[in-house]
Design an enzyme around this catalytic site. Structure first.
Site, PDB file in Angstrom:
ATOM      1  N   HIS A 103       0.834  -1.196   0.000  1.00 52.85           N
ATOM      2  CA  HIS A 103       0.000   0.000   0.000  1.00 52.85           C
ATOM      3  C   HIS A 103       0.872   1.251   0.000  1.00 52.85           C
ATOM      4  CE1 HIS A 103       0.835  -0.963   4.222  1.00 52.85           C
ATOM      5  NE2 HIS A 103       0.729   0.324   4.474  1.00 52.85           N
ATOM      6  N   ARG A 145       9.728  -1.808   2.246  1.00 51.64           N
ATOM      7  CA  ARG A 145       9.346  -0.818   1.231  1.00 51.64           C
ATOM      8  C   ARG A 145       9.780  -1.295  -0.147  1.00 51.64           C
ATOM      9  NH1 ARG A 145      11.948   1.637   5.456  1.00 51.64           N
ATOM     10  NH2 ARG A 145      10.583   2.767   6.900  1.00 51.64           N
TER      11      ARG A 145
END
Length: 212
Positions: A78, A97
């Site tokens: 997300h 990430r």
């Protein structure tokens, strides 16, 4: 497979792909996909060499209004684009990430744990009861409430964090105004808030509610 290919492109290939996709988005016409195209264009301006710009087009694009929330399970890729929101997560240092950031990126580990299954996100807008709106969090680690205080409001005790985002309230031995927070220990009984303001209460979830 597509996600892995995108996130492992070499910098030159990523730059060319981002430029091509951004150009196609600029030239496209029609209302369908307009919001997504504008997102890709804006991201390409900030991250012209990052294939995460294209990855963003694989994600559900959700717009949350005030009082709305979204629950995301572990492994869900997300990105937060703009605006102001309250994010609550389990106590963990396992943040991975994949791009669109100046922080460390670990693509290979991310690909080991990411859940790329398609799903339709459910936006929550719970009806408040006596000024307290409780969001559905199907995990034991945390729970979140949105509290409108107008006079006196009583909440469950600790352990909890209180965050004031509007107005000013007194409670749990603290005076809170906009932008301030307080820790409420587990020994604290009911929390009585007085004043006028908007407060978020983050506490533990239901131990009998495993993650969906």
């Amino acid at each position: 497979g597509l996600l892995g290919w995108l996130l492992t492109l070499d910098p030159g290939e990523a730059s060319r792909l981002v430029a091509a996709v951004a150009g196609a988005c600029r030239n496209a016409r029609g209302a369908r996909g307009e919001r997504e195209r504008q997102t890709a264009i804006a991201l390409a301006e900030r991250y012209p060499h990052d294939a995460g710009v294209v990855t963003a087009l694989l994600l559900n694009h959700v717009v949350l209004e005030a009082g709305e929330a979204l629950f995301l399970g572990s492994g869900n890729l997300h990105a937060y684009l703009r605006g102001t929101g309250v994010e609550i997560m389990a106590n963990s240092d396992n943040v991975l990430r994949g791009g669109l950031t100046s922080k460390p990126v670990d693509v290979l580990t991310l690909l080991d744990v990411v859940d790329a299954s398609p799903f339709t996100p459910t936006v929550q807008r719970p009806e408040p009861i006596d000024g307290v709106a409780t969001f559905v969090t199907p995990v034991a680690e945390f729970a979140l409430q949105h509290v409108q205080v107008d006079g006196t409001t009583t909440l469950d005790g600790g352990p909890a964090i209180l965050l004031c985002v509007e107005g000013a309230v007194d409670g749990a031995g603290h005076t809170l105004d906009r932008g301030t927070a307080a820790w409420v220990p587990a020994t604290e009984g009911s929390i009585v808030l007085t004043g006028r303001g908007t407060v978020f209460r983050a506490g533990v979830g239901d131990p009998e509610s495993p993650e969906e």
